[in-house]
Design a protein around this motif. Structure first.
Motif, PDB file in Angstrom:
ATOM      1  N   ARG A   8       5.703 -18.183 -46.158  1.00 19.29           N
ATOM      2  CA  ARG A   8       5.656 -18.288 -44.696  1.00 19.29           C
ATOM      3  C   ARG A   8       6.849 -19.029 -44.117  1.00 19.29           C
ATOM      4  N   PRO A   9       7.256 -20.176 -44.673  1.00 15.30           N
ATOM      5  CA  PRO A   9       8.443 -20.836 -44.114  1.00 15.30           C
ATOM      6  C   PRO A   9       9.722 -20.010 -44.305  1.00 15.30           C
ATOM      7  N   ILE A  10       9.765 -19.213 -45.361  1.00 12.94           N
ATOM      8  CA  ILE A  10      10.943 -18.369 -45.586  1.00 12.94           C
ATOM      9  C   ILE A  10      11.056 -17.344 -44.472  1.00 12.94           C
ATOM     10  N   ILE A  11       9.934 -16.742 -44.093  1.00  8.96           N
ATOM     11  CA  ILE A  11       9.934 -15.781 -42.997  1.00  8.96           C
ATOM     12  C   ILE A  11      10.386 -16.472 -41.709  1.00  8.96           C
ATOM     13  N   GLY A  12       9.838 -17.642 -41.447  1.00  2.00           N
ATOM     14  CA  GLY A  12      10.241 -18.390 -40.249  1.00  2.00           C
ATOM     15  C   GLY A  12      11.717 -18.727 -40.265  1.00  2.00           C
ATOM     16  N   PHE A  13      12.223 -19.175 -41.415  1.00  5.25           N
ATOM     17  CA  PHE A  13      13.648 -19.488 -41.550  1.00  5.25           C
ATOM     18  C   PHE A  13      14.494 -18.253 -41.284  1.00  5.25           C
ATOM     19  N   CYS A  14      14.101 -17.120 -41.852  1.00  4.74           N
ATOM     20  CA  CYS A  14      14.881 -15.888 -41.674  1.00  4.74           C
ATOM     21  C   CYS A  14      14.981 -15.504 -40.201  1.00  4.74           C
ATOM     22  N   TRP A  15      13.866 -15.537 -39.494  1.00  5.50           N
ATOM     23  CA  TRP A  15      13.901 -15.155 -38.086  1.00  5.50           C
ATOM     24  C   TRP A  15      14.674 -16.176 -37.254  1.00  5.50           C
ATOM     25  N   LEU A  16      14.516 -17.455 -37.566  1.00  6.31           N
ATOM     26  CA  LEU A  16      15.285 -18.477 -36.854  1.00  6.31           C
ATOM     27  C   LEU A  16      16.777 -18.278 -37.114  1.00  6.31           C
ATOM     28  N   ALA A  17      17.142 -18.041 -38.364  1.00  6.64           N
ATOM     29  CA  ALA A  17      18.550 -17.806 -38.709  1.00  6.64           C
ATOM     30  C   ALA A  17      19.072 -16.550 -38.020  1.00  6.64           C
ATOM     31  N   PHE A  18      18.255 -15.523 -37.930  1.00  7.15           N
ATOM     32  CA  PHE A  18      18.650 -14.291 -37.244  1.00  7.15           C
ATOM     33  C   PHE A  18      19.011 -14.578 -35.789  1.00  7.15           C
ATOM     34  N   PHE A  19      18.125 -15.270 -35.075  1.00  4.35           N
ATOM     35  CA  PHE A  19      18.376 -15.534 -33.657  1.00  4.35           C
ATOM     36  C   PHE A  19      19.536 -16.504 -33.454  1.00  4.35           C
ATOM     37  N   ILE A  20      19.663 -17.488 -34.325  1.00  2.00           N
ATOM     38  CA  ILE A  20      20.803 -18.406 -34.229  1.00  2.00           C
ATOM     39  C   ILE A  20      22.106 -17.646 -34.491  1.00  2.00           C
ATOM     40  N   ALA A  21      22.119 -16.807 -35.513  1.00  7.33           N
ATOM     41  CA  ALA A  21      23.322 -16.023 -35.828  1.00  7.33           C
ATOM     42  C   ALA A  21      23.693 -15.123 -34.658  1.00  7.33           C
ATOM     43  N   GLY A  54       9.235  -6.941 -44.396  1.00 11.04           N
ATOM     44  CA  GLY A  54       9.023  -8.160 -45.176  1.00 11.04           C
ATOM     45  C   GLY A  54       8.044  -9.102 -44.501  1.00 11.04           C
ATOM     46  N   THR A  55       8.191  -9.247 -43.191  1.00 11.76           N
ATOM     47  CA  THR A  55       7.266 -10.101 -42.437  1.00 11.76           C
ATOM     48  C   THR A  55       5.849  -9.551 -42.527  1.00 11.76           C
ATOM     49  N   SER A  56       5.699  -8.238 -42.452  1.00 10.28           N
ATOM     50  CA  SER A  56       4.372  -7.610 -42.533  1.00 10.28           C
ATOM     51  C   SER A  56       3.722  -7.808 -43.896  1.00 10.28           C
ATOM     52  N   LEU A  57       4.524  -7.923 -44.940  1.00  6.38           N
ATOM     53  CA  LEU A  57       3.964  -8.163 -46.265  1.00  6.38           C
ATOM     54  C   LEU A  57       3.451  -9.596 -46.412  1.00  6.38           C
ATOM     55  N   VAL A  58       4.013 -10.504 -45.631  1.00  5.88           N
ATOM     56  CA  VAL A  58       3.534 -11.894 -45.634  1.00  5.88           C
ATOM     57  C   VAL A  58       2.407 -12.071 -44.626  1.00  5.88           C
ATOM     58  N   TYR A  59       2.584 -11.472 -43.452  1.00  5.41           N
ATOM     59  CA  TYR A  59       1.596 -11.519 -42.368  1.00  5.41           C
ATOM     60  C   TYR A  59       1.125 -10.083 -42.107  1.00  5.41           C
TER      61      TYR A  59
END
Length: 189
Positions: free
Chosen positions: A12-25, A137-142
């Motif tokens: 779950r934190p990996i998914i959150g990190f990925c989306w946060l990194a996406f928007f920051i990038a 990937g997010t759907s596989l976690v959530y």
């Protein structure tokens, strides 16, 4: 004798990190390269985006309680985190390659450039490819996130088709580029 301990990582934190990194990038690259182009937005497009954001929020907020993969839930979630992370990498590569040519979906540029290098050698729409991978990937976690995932993938396919029509009109070389690259899935489609 050395014994190894089993280490489990919560995806779950990996998914959150990925989306946060996406928007920051995306924010940082918009600062570096600019926002790019002008776009026409109709009420349906705005409504679809609001629906996607609401569905994504509800899926992440309440979605982990649903575990349709039974005993495989942890393994599937780990695969999901990897797929999301790889999608993030592909998205950033595509965005950097596009540079100033990037724009929001279905954006029209005054002085467009046909980009065919980097991930654009593999697919004509690598940002949509990457976004789809991140959502899968997010759907596989959530698992409940499958709804915004499907809505967004359909939207990406629609936007890509519309953008292709614009590109064919603006670039005579686009027809040849379509022959040597895939639409959205590297090596397949």
């Amino acid at each position: 004798m050395v014994e190894s301990a089993s280490v489990t990582i919560d995806p779950r934190p990996i998914i959150g990190f990925c989306w946060l990194a996406f928007f920051i990038a995306w924010f940082v690259m918009a600062m570096i390269y600019g926002g790019g182009g002008r776009r026409s937005t109709d009420a349906a497009a705005i409504g679809l985006r609001v629906l996607m954001v609401a569905a994504a929020y509800l899926s992440v907020r309440y979605g982990y309680a649903l575990q349709p993969f039974g005993a495989f839930t942890e393994r599937v979630a780990a695969i999901g985190a990897i797929v999301c992370f790889l999608g993030l990498q592909f998205a950033i590569w595509a965005r950097v390659t596009l540079g100033r040519s990037w724009g929001m979906p279905m954006t029209l540029h005054d002085d467009p450039e046909l980009v065919t290098s980097g991930p654009y050698r593999l697919v004509r729409h690598p940002i949509y490819t990457a976004l789809s991978a991140m959502l899968i990937g997010t759907s596989l976690v959530y698992p409940v996130a499958i709804l915004p995932c499907l809505i967004t993938i359909v939207y990406c396919a629609y936007a890509a088709r519309r953008e292709e029509r614009d590109m064919e009109q603006r670039f005579p070389a686009y027809a040849e580029y379509k022959q040597r690259s895939k639409f959205i899935v590297p090596f397949l489609l």
